[in-house]
Design an enzyme around this catalytic site. Structure first.
Site, PDB file in Angstrom:
ATOM      1  CG  HIS A 182      -8.462   1.510  -6.082  1.00  0.00           C
ATOM      2  ND1 HIS A 182      -9.010   1.097  -6.980  1.00  0.00           N
ATOM      3  CD2 HIS A 182      -7.199   1.401  -6.075  1.00  0.00           C
ATOM      4  CE1 HIS A 182      -7.971   0.577  -7.827  1.00  0.00           C
ATOM      5  NE2 HIS A 182      -6.660   0.689  -7.208  1.00  0.00           N
TER       6      HIS A 182
HETATM    7  O1  RIB Z   1      -7.761  -2.347  -3.552  1.00  0.00           O
HETATM    8  C1  RIB Z   1      -7.604  -0.813  -3.105  1.00  0.00           C
HETATM    9  C2  RIB Z   1      -7.555  -0.809  -1.904  1.00  0.00           C
HETATM   10  O2  RIB Z   1      -6.461  -1.542  -1.136  1.00  0.00           O
HETATM   11  C3  RIB Z   1      -7.475   0.770  -1.422  1.00  0.00           C
HETATM   12  O3  RIB Z   1      -8.292   0.844  -0.044  1.00  0.00           O
HETATM   13  C4  RIB Z   1      -6.381   0.949  -1.133  1.00  0.00           C
HETATM   14  O4  RIB Z   1      -5.815   2.166  -0.146  1.00  0.00           O
HETATM   15  C5  RIB Z   1      -5.822  -0.196  -0.510  1.00  0.00           C
HETATM   16  O5  RIB Z   1      -6.162  -0.263   0.949  1.00  0.00           O
END
Ligand code: RIB
Ligand code: CA
Length: 314
Positions: free
Chosen positions: A243
């Site tokens: 992500h």
């Molecule tokens: O939902 C994904 C996010 O939450 C990303 O930033 C991952 O590292 C977690 O922090």
């Protein structure tokens, strides 16, 4: 080449934060001015140790300023991760040499100094819960206003959450902070699950990286393989989503994404919906449309950009 984009990165490494850091340091279009940490994927001590270890791996300058920030949400309490999505040590089981980089304990102070040092030029890449960013907005709105913009991986606009049916992890960890930042009127580009869930790395991608002779590439592959194995255990499919790295790609190559500008608020009290984004597409609330959301993406282009950078110089 154009002048590199100056960025400050607030993160909670986490595998995808780590890959985002490696991507940033491998991108000539970016110059990292500083790194701050926030509890999220792991407690503050662990994410800070992970961040400095990844900075060493990335070959970041020894004098790069690093500061630890919030240990828990702005409303109080301490972040205690309850699901080791990112595996032991929160780097997918990868064991990196511990770093001896100096770390201050004033993330908000560092972000303030960096913003004031480069008025109108610094982009804040926020890859974890928004606690540090919200404190910056509250403590020094003038400095926050000097940011060129905030790019945040967070939220789920029109897709299910990944922590509850309604909420994405970063927003769920600190909804009050997210409400402060998204309602601040600052130029925020939001890279939500709507697009990050579509940029998928397959097991073969992680394996290929892990087999590389390049130590940075191999370490990234090992971390991603840990995330992939965890995903396979939980969901039976050998793949993973990075992500935060997708948010870096959105900053580097915004043309590969479809952007819409809307008013965005955050549910903070709903029993079932705490941490949900409320995106006012039909302008029912009369609030200003200050948030630019990435709601479409060319997933193949995003993954190619990421893999090309991680594979390193050929
Ligand atoms: O939902 C994904 C996010 O939450 C990303 O930033 C991952 O590292 C977690 O922090
Ligand atoms: Ca993160």
């Amino acid at each position: 080449m154009d002048t590199p984009l100056s960025v400050a990165i607030d993160c909670d490494p986490g595998v995808d934060d780590a890959v985002a850091l490696l991507l940033a340091f491998r991108s000539p279009q970016m110059r990292v001015a500083g790194v701050t940490t926030v509890a999220g994927n792991a407690g503050l001590e662990q994410v800070t140790a992970n961040a400095t270890a990844v900075l060493d791996l990335a070959g970041a300058p020894a004098d790069l300023p690093v500061a630890a920030g919030a240990a828990g949400p702005i409303a109080g309490g301490e972040r205690v991760p309850d699901e080791p999505v990112h595996g032991p040590g929160a780097l997918g089981g990868a064991v990196l040499p511990p770093s001896s980089r100096p770390v201050s304990d004033d993330a908000v102070g560092l972000l303030t100094r960096l913003a004031r040092a480069q008025p109108g030029e610094l982009v804040l890449l926020a890859l974890g819960p928004l606690t540090n960013v919200a404190r910056l907005v509250e403590r020094d709105p003038e400095a926050a206003g000097m940011l060129a913009g905030i790019v945040h991986m967070g939220g789920a606009a029109f897709v299910p959450g990944n922590v509850t049916p309604a909420a994405e992890f970063n927003t769920y960890c600190d909804p009050e902070a997210a409400r402060i930042v998204l309602g601040s009127g600052l130029p925020v580009r939001l890279v939500p699950l709507d697009v990050t869930r579509r940029a998928v790395l397959h097991g073969a991608d992680s394996d290929l990286l892990a087999a590389s002779d390049d130590p940075v590439t191999a370490a990234a592959g090992t971390m991603l393989r840990g995330l992939t194995d965890g995903h396979e255990r939980r969901h039976g499919v050998r793949e993973c989503r990075v992500h935060d790295a997708t948010a870096v790609v959105a900053l580097l190559e915004p043309e590969g994404f479809g952007w819409q500008r809307h008013p965005v608020d955050v549910e903070c009290t709903g029993e079932l919906t705490r941490g949900a984004l409320v995106t006012d597409v039909y302008r029912r609330t009369g609030r200003p449309a200050t948030v630019e959301l990435a709601l479409d993406v060319d997933p193949d282009a995003a993954v190619s950009c990421l893999l090309d950078a991680l594979e390193g110089p050929r």
